[in-house]
Design an enzyme around this catalytic site. Structure first.
Site, PDB file in Angstrom:
ATOM      1  N   ASN A   1      -5.220   2.220  -1.230  1.00  0.00           N
ATOM      2  CA  ASN A   1      -5.870   0.696  -1.874  1.00  0.00           C
ATOM      3  C   ASN A   1      -5.902   0.567  -3.306  1.00  0.00           C
ATOM      4  OD1 ASN A   1      -7.684   2.010  -0.954  1.00  0.00           O
ATOM      5  ND2 ASN A   1      -8.801   0.329   0.113  1.00  0.00           N
ATOM      6  N   LYS A  46       0.875  -1.390  -0.095  1.00  0.00           N
ATOM      7  CA  LYS A  46      -0.212   0.048   0.278  1.00  0.00           C
ATOM      8  C   LYS A  46       0.775   1.240   0.034  1.00  0.00           C
ATOM      9  CE  LYS A  46      -4.572  -2.088   2.432  1.00  0.00           C
ATOM     10  NZ  LYS A  46      -4.732  -1.649   2.975  1.00  0.00           N
TER      11      LYS A  46
END
Ligand code: ATR
Length: 284
Positions: free
Chosen positions: A87, A66
């Protein structure tokens, strides 16, 4: 050619995202493919690029990528910027890779819409100061909570988050919102309206060592983790008579729905998907 989507992570076999997005697509009669891809650490950036250059329309990014997704996005939403993690990726019309973080919105929607919890003027204790905690702070502040205490085993990490989020909110709410840091020994006296567990302690079957005074009769506890059986934090909450003890399955589905909305311009109905996942976990 059919629109393709995927979640990139390592490992990835546990991911429920293909199941969730498959249910969204079926519900809305949308033709798309969504797969889980185990990406080697060294190949992340190159694989993102080649996926989004072909028929790949969007990506979800999970552990451990991420932060790298945040770095490679040429354009980030404000909430992603502050989360320090992305994300959801897609390309805009000019070909630029864009990044968002839908985790915090997923939490807030689950709390407010699914569980009918009023966040305005809420006194919130956030346990943990890693990536999961950081991702939800801005959306919680935007939802109008009055106080946020970030408690972490390592105090310095909680203090760092306070410094990041104390100076970023230019809305007028800042005057009426307080944000502070402590470790588990330095927790303030009194109780909270809402306690959110964003530590990964539950993955090892543990829960932070918390004093009982945090809990009042009305206190709601929320664990960002979920599982087939009750999480250690949810068990702690129930044993300490929390008024509600909630796990993070709804947040998982809601963050996916936010990603789906970004990519497809339409928001799925999440309730049947949450129900189906609970059933597949063997819960009712
Ligand atoms: P994530 O992306 O899930 O947030 P992370 O960035 O590694 O993962 O952060 C893990 C968080 O869980 C941290 O806040 C960590 O506390 P430290 O900063 O002190 O390491 C917390 N954590 C992990 N195991 C824990 C445990 N057994 N007890 C309390 N906190 C724990």
């Amino acid at each position: 050619m059919i629109d393709k989507y995927a979640v990139f992570g390592h490992p990835i076999s546990h991911s429920k995202s293909p199941l969730i997005h498959g249910m969204f697509a079926a519900q809305l009669d949308q033709k798309l493919e969504y797969m889980a891809v185990d990406v080697a650490e060294a190949e992340f950036e190159q694989q993102v690029d080649s996926f989004l250059q072909g028929s790949g329309k969007g990506l979800n990014i999970t552990v451990p990528f991420k932060e790298r997704a945040w770095a490679l996005a040429g354009l980030r939403t404000e909430r992603a910027e502050l989360a320090g993690a992305v994300n959801t990726l897609w390309r805009d019309e000019s070909g630029l890779i864009c990044g968002d973080n839908t985790d915090g919105a997923g939490l807030v929607v689950d709390l407010t819409c699914n569980h009918r919890i009023r966040l305005v003027n809420c006194r919130v204790l956030l346990l943990g100061a890693g990536g999961a905690a950081r991702g939800v702070i801005k959306p919680l502040l935007d939802a109008g909570i009055s106080e946020l205490v970030i408690a972490n085993r390592t105090l310095s990490k909680a203090q760092l988050l306070v410094s990041v989020f104390s100076f970023t909110d230019e809305s007028s709410q800042q005057d009426t919102q307080t944000i502070s840091a402590c470790d588990f020994q330095g927790l303030p006296n009194g109780s909270f309206d809402l306690i959110i567990n964003a530590t990964s302690a539950g993955l090892g079957g543990e829960t932070p060592d918390l004093p009982a005074h945090l809990m009042a009769e009305h206190t709601i506890c929320y664990d960002m983790l979920y599982g087939a059986s009750e999480t250690p934090f949810c068990r702690w909450a129930r044993q300490h008579q929390a008024s509600k003890s909630l796990d993070g399955l709804g947040m998982l589905v809601e963050q996916a729905a936010e990603s789906f909305l970004i990519w497809r311009g339409i928001k799925p109905d999440t309730a049947p998907v949450i129900d189906a996942l609970r059933q597949s976990l063997g819960q009712q």
